[in-house]
Design a protein around this motif. Structure first.
Motif, short mmCIF file in Angstrom:
data_model
loop_
_atom_site.label_atom_id
_atom_site.label_comp_id
_atom_site.label_asym_id
_atom_site.label_seq_id
_atom_site.Cartn_x
_atom_site.Cartn_y
_atom_site.Cartn_z
N GLN A 3 -23.29 1.22 -21.21
CA GLN A 3 -22.72 2.50 -20.77
C GLN A 3 -21.87 2.29 -19.52
OE1 GLN A 3 -22.94 5.25 -22.86
NE2 GLN A 3 -23.97 6.48 -21.34
N GLU A 4 -20.60 2.62 -19.62
CA GLU A 4 -19.75 2.49 -18.43
C GLU A 4 -20.03 3.64 -17.47
OE1 GLU A 4 -17.47 0.11 -17.31
OE2 GLU A 4 -18.69 -0.89 -18.82
N GLU A 5 -20.20 3.35 -16.22
CA GLU A 5 -20.43 4.44 -15.28
C GLU A 5 -19.08 5.04 -14.88
OE1 GLU A 5 -23.07 3.80 -12.11
OE2 GLU A 5 -24.56 2.79 -13.35
N ILE A 6 -19.02 6.34 -14.94
CA ILE A 6 -17.74 7.01 -14.65
C ILE A 6 -17.57 7.07 -13.12
CG2 ILE A 6 -16.41 9.11 -15.07
CD1 ILE A 6 -19.03 9.52 -17.14
N GLU A 7 -16.39 6.77 -12.67
CA GLU A 7 -16.12 6.82 -11.23
C GLU A 7 -16.00 8.28 -10.77
OE1 GLU A 7 -15.90 4.48 -8.73
OE2 GLU A 7 -16.84 3.29 -10.31
N THR A 8 -16.79 8.65 -9.79
CA THR A 8 -16.61 9.98 -9.19
C THR A 8 -16.65 9.77 -7.69
OG1 THR A 8 -18.97 10.38 -9.02
CG2 THR A 8 -17.91 11.12 -11.04
N ASN A 9 -16.22 10.77 -6.96
CA ASN A 9 -16.24 10.58 -5.50
C ASN A 9 -17.28 11.50 -4.86
OD1 ASN A 9 -15.00 12.92 -6.08
ND2 ASN A 9 -13.29 12.68 -4.66
N ILE A 10 -18.40 11.71 -5.56
CA ILE A 10 -19.37 12.67 -4.99
C ILE A 10 -19.99 12.15 -3.70
CG2 ILE A 10 -20.02 13.17 -7.33
CD1 ILE A 10 -22.63 13.01 -7.07
N SER A 11 -20.13 10.84 -3.58
CA SER A 11 -20.70 10.32 -2.33
C SER A 11 -19.78 10.65 -1.14
CB SER A 11 -20.93 8.82 -2.42
OG SER A 11 -21.92 8.58 -3.41
N GLU A 12 -18.46 10.55 -1.39
CA GLU A 12 -17.49 10.91 -0.34
C GLU A 12 -17.61 12.39 0.03
OE1 GLU A 12 -15.43 8.98 1.51
OE2 GLU A 12 -16.70 7.49 0.52
N GLN A 13 -17.74 13.23 -1.02
CA GLN A 13 -17.83 14.68 -0.78
C GLN A 13 -19.09 15.03 0.01
OE1 GLN A 13 -17.41 15.74 -4.88
NE2 GLN A 13 -15.21 16.07 -4.72
N ILE A 14 -20.19 14.33 -0.30
CA ILE A 14 -21.43 14.58 0.45
C ILE A 14 -21.21 14.16 1.90
CG2 ILE A 14 -23.86 13.92 0.72
CD1 ILE A 14 -23.97 13.58 -2.37
N ARG A 15 -20.57 12.99 2.08
CA ARG A 15 -20.33 12.50 3.45
C ARG A 15 -19.53 13.54 4.24
NH1 ARG A 15 -19.15 7.42 2.48
NH2 ARG A 15 -21.16 6.69 3.25
N ASP A 16 -18.49 14.10 3.62
CA ASP A 16 -17.68 15.12 4.32
C ASP A 16 -18.51 16.36 4.66
OD1 ASP A 16 -15.57 13.44 4.12
OD2 ASP A 16 -14.65 14.44 2.38
N SER A 17 -19.36 16.78 3.72
CA SER A 17 -20.12 18.01 3.98
C SER A 17 -21.15 17.80 5.09
CB SER A 17 -20.78 18.52 2.69
OG SER A 17 -22.10 18.04 2.59
N LEU A 18 -21.65 16.57 5.22
CA LEU A 18 -22.66 16.31 6.25
C LEU A 18 -22.03 16.35 7.66
CD1 LEU A 18 -24.71 13.43 4.56
CD2 LEU A 18 -25.40 15.81 4.86
N LYS A 19 -20.72 16.12 7.71
CA LYS A 19 -20.04 16.16 9.02
C LYS A 19 -20.03 17.57 9.61
CE LYS A 19 -16.93 12.30 8.02
NZ LYS A 19 -15.70 12.03 7.27
N LEU A 20 -20.23 18.56 8.77
CA LEU A 20 -20.14 19.95 9.25
C LEU A 20 -21.41 20.39 9.98
CD1 LEU A 20 -18.57 21.47 6.00
CD2 LEU A 20 -17.37 20.74 8.07
N PHE A 21 -22.48 19.57 9.89
CA PHE A 21 -23.73 19.97 10.54
C PHE A 21 -23.73 19.58 12.01
CE2 PHE A 21 -24.81 20.19 6.12
CZ PHE A 21 -25.73 21.22 6.05
N PRO A 22 -24.39 20.39 12.84
CA PRO A 22 -24.41 20.10 14.29
C PRO A 22 -25.13 18.78 14.56
CG PRO A 22 -26.01 21.82 13.75
CD PRO A 22 -25.18 21.60 12.52
N ASP A 23 -24.74 18.11 15.61
CA ASP A 23 -25.33 16.82 15.95
C ASP A 23 -26.64 17.05 16.71
OD1 ASP A 23 -25.67 14.14 16.26
OD2 ASP A 23 -24.36 13.97 18.01
N SER A 24 -27.65 17.60 16.02
CA SER A 24 -28.89 17.97 16.70
C SER A 24 -29.96 16.91 16.47
CB SER A 24 -29.39 19.30 16.15
OG SER A 24 -29.68 19.13 14.76
#
Length: 363
Positions: A3-24
């Protein structure tokens, strides 16, 4: 392996969304827990109190493991609704997120039905355990186990299967399937506020010392539990037939108790009724009504929520006072997780648990 794994960029999208959280402190601790989980050799378990950010940690775990596809497995449709709502609105508005249950088949929002040829193709698929098991037990789409083995799988609120006959074994089978992957690449995470160590050790063979990582609660609120005794055969002094105001959840073990209390008090209470027996279109409507009213900084349109057990898990909503029918310790802890969930109250939060006369007599 073919089974070929399909390339997606969800890890990148998660990384971007985590940047929005306060640095607490809490954010730092969440990152540390996710890192520890991502380095696990075998099946790993995330344990953490209500409201500590388990959904966020699970996403961060998937990102650190460079996930290409995530299957988010829930015990009930209502849990799927809560997760789908949170992922599409709070975390990943630009990711291809699909909810796939017997009732709901949508992608990215509640008004976008998924085409039949697109079923189970989302980057993140939020589904119930029944849907995964169907593919195995019916043998119609036995190849659907392959994406399950390949994907990063999160079993959310997995403790609910433990008291369900047969499901507790089928769930163990699914985890065993993931365990066949090579070490340090099992691609499975179990998530719960009530981990149930006996089951983890004796049925799943998890090494609790190494494989369970705990996220501490940052909720500093104080809680008190009161037991109320009553006779359920008479309406007088039955706590479920009293009227309430000011952000109260009344959680019963059956839809019927919730319905009766709601009907009995609907003229004197600003209340909303929520349970698992609504038809499909109403489920969607009442889920959003409840969620919008009681979420963090919600509309507060209703004062009182009368509900069956369905609000006890994974719903990111909160109240200031709670009455619950008695239940097992896991359920009570899960319900408690909706009481001052965001730790905003100065005064002590009260959880009242109603105990029937019959129980006192040992029934």
């Amino acid at each position: 392996e073919g089974q070929e794994e399909i390339e997606t960029n969800i890890s990148e999208q998660i990384r971007d969304s985590l940047k929005l959280f306060p640095d607490s402190e809490q954010t730092k601790k969440q990152a540390e827990v996710a890192k520890q989980l991502s380095k696990g050799r075998d099946v790993t378990v995330l344990s953490g109190a209500a409201g500590c950010g388990k959904t966020k940690i699970a996403l961060e775990w998937a990102m650190l493991n460079k996930a290409k596809k995530i299957i988010w497995v829930c015990p009930r449709v209502q849990v799927c609704q809560g997760i789908f709502e949170e992922l599409t609105t709070s975390y990943l508005p630009d990711t291809n997120i699909e909810i796939y249950t017997g009732v709901f088949k949508f992608t990215n929002s509640w008004d976008k039905l998924t085409d039949e040829d697109e079923f189970f193709s989302g980057d993140i698929i939020v589904t119930t355990i029944d849907q995964i098991l169907n593919s195995i037990t019916t043998h119609t789409k036995v190849d659907s186990l392959i994406p399950f083995i390949q994907a990063h799988v999160i079993f959310d609120e997995y403790h609910e299967y433990i008291n369900m006959e047969i499901f507790n074994l089928l769930f163990a089978e699914l985890v065993a399937n993931k365990n066949m992957r090579k070490q340090y690449d099992k691609r499975v995470l179990l998530v719960s506020a009530t981990p149930h160590y006996t089951y983890l050790e004796n049925v799943l063979g998890v090494e609790v010392e190494h494989d369970v990582v705990e996220m501490p609660s940052f909720n500093k609120s104080k809680y008190k539990i009161n037991f109320i005794e009553y006779d359920e055969t008479i309406k007088e002094n039955n706590p479920f037939f009293e009227s309430f105001d000011n952000s109260t959840f009344i959680i019963s073990n059956t839809a019927k108790t919730a319905q009766l209390g709601f009907l009995y008090k609907k003229d004197v209470e600003n209340s909303v009724l929520f349970h698992s027996k609504f038809k499909r279109s109403d489920k969607k409507l009442w889920f959003s009504e409840v969620y919008e009213s009681f979420k963090k900084n919600g509309t507060k349109r209703y004062d009182v929520l009368r509900s069956g057990p369905i609000v006890q898990a994974s719903l990111n909503i909160s109240c200031d006072r709670m009455l619950s029918e008695m239940s097992n310790p896991e359920n009570i802890l899960q319900r408690l997780g909706r009481l001052d969930r965001f730790g905003e109250n100065e005064e002590i939060n009260l959880l009242e648990i109603a105990i029937t006369e019959d129980t006192k007599r040992g029934k």
